[in-house]
Design a protein around this motif. Structure first.
Motif, PDB file in Angstrom:
ATOM      1  N   ALA A  34       7.158  12.482   3.418  1.00  0.00           N
ATOM      2  CA  ALA A  34       7.769  10.675   3.339  1.00  0.00           C
ATOM      3  C   ALA A  34       6.698  10.091   4.419  1.00  0.00           C
ATOM      4  CB  ALA A  34       8.808  10.509   3.787  1.00  0.00           C
ATOM      5  N   HIS A  35       5.950  10.254   4.956  1.00  0.00           N
ATOM      6  CA  HIS A  35       4.507   9.392   5.882  1.00  0.00           C
ATOM      7  C   HIS A  35       4.117   8.109   5.107  1.00  0.00           C
ATOM      8  CE1 HIS A  35       1.807   9.563   8.987  1.00  0.00           C
ATOM      9  NE2 HIS A  35       0.840   8.931   8.257  1.00  0.00           N
ATOM     10  N   ASP A  36       3.685   8.355   3.941  1.00  0.00           N
ATOM     11  CA  ASP A  36       3.144   6.660   2.936  1.00  0.00           C
ATOM     12  C   ASP A  36       3.633   7.747   2.084  1.00  0.00           C
ATOM     13  OD1 ASP A  36       0.777   8.746   1.817  1.00  0.00           O
ATOM     14  OD2 ASP A  36       0.143   8.058   3.636  1.00  0.00           O
ATOM     15  N   ALA A  37       3.733   6.009   1.406  1.00  0.00           N
ATOM     16  CA  ALA A  37       3.543   6.043  -0.013  1.00  0.00           C
ATOM     17  C   ALA A  37       2.743   6.742  -0.884  1.00  0.00           C
ATOM     18  CB  ALA A  37       4.057   3.767  -0.547  1.00  0.00           C
ATOM     19  N   GLY A  38       1.509   6.989  -0.583  1.00  0.00           N
ATOM     20  CA  GLY A  38       0.608   7.340  -1.588  1.00  0.00           C
ATOM     21  C   GLY A  38       0.809   9.205  -1.440  1.00  0.00           C
ATOM     22  N   ARG A  39       1.232   9.422  -0.321  1.00  0.00           N
ATOM     23  CA  ARG A  39       1.816  11.231  -0.193  1.00  0.00           C
ATOM     24  C   ARG A  39       2.848  11.199  -0.701  1.00  0.00           C
ATOM     25  NH1 ARG A  39      -0.454  15.087   1.981  1.00  0.00           N
ATOM     26  NH2 ARG A  39       1.670  16.088   3.345  1.00  0.00           N
ATOM     27  N   MET A  40       3.631  10.336  -0.989  1.00  0.00           N
ATOM     28  CA  MET A  40       5.057  10.983  -1.526  1.00  0.00           C
ATOM     29  C   MET A  40       4.973  10.318  -2.978  1.00  0.00           C
ATOM     30  SD  MET A  40       7.782  10.982  -0.347  1.00  0.00           S
ATOM     31  CE  MET A  40       9.163  11.253  -1.455  1.00  0.00           C
TER      32      MET A  40
END
Length: 163
Positions: A34-40
């Protein structure tokens, strides 16, 4: 921008209610997911693909991959993965540089252990400590006994008084 929870819930279907057998289903904790929206989004889309490629199942059957929860504070999410999908799921996570740990290797065994614990508590009967009303003096005596019995892990501390 879509809300993270809504994005994940639409791509990874929730489990239907009913009795299921989760023998050898694993709970994986994916770190820094959940580091950033792109990774999620990468994770959610990959899990959605895995769920869609699962063998055909009857309505209401257990899904092979299921998102159980996301902790944005810890930047982690938990997945339930069936034995049939474990190889694909771990390959996907590794290929996309998601590190993970296994929280439970056999979810059914964890459920069964909890059910057995609950059964023992219920079988302790109406004469058990937790099934009766106790006065303040009885509770204080019980707590002091626990503090003496377990001095390494129990401390009695007064946090306030009422009148």
């Amino acid at each position: 921008m879509l809300a993270l929870g809504a994005l994940l819930l639409t791509l990874v279907p929730a489990q239907a209610s009913g009795p299921f057998d989760y023998t050898n289903h694993a709970i994986l904790r994916v770190h820094n997911a959940a580091h950033d929206a792109g990774r999620m989004r990468v994770l959610a889309e990959g899990l959605g693909d895995l769920a869609r490629r699962s063998p055909s199942r009857l309505p209401g059957d257990v899904k092979d991959v299921e998102l159980l929860g996301v902790s944005s504070q810890r930047r982690e999410c938990d997945l339930r993965v069936s034995p049939a999908a474990m190889g694909q799921a771990s390959s996907f996570l590794s290929a996309h540089n998601f590190s993970y740990t296994t929280v439970h290797a056999d979810l059914q065994a964890a459920f069964d252990a909890q059910i057995e614990t609950n059964r023992r508590v219920l079988l302790s009967g109406p004469n058990s400590w937790h099934e009766k009303f106790h006065s303040y003096d009885e509770i204080l005596h019980w707590m002091q006994g626990k503090a003496q019995q377990y001095p390494d892990i129990v401390d009695l501390v007064v946090i306030g008084k009422t009148y």
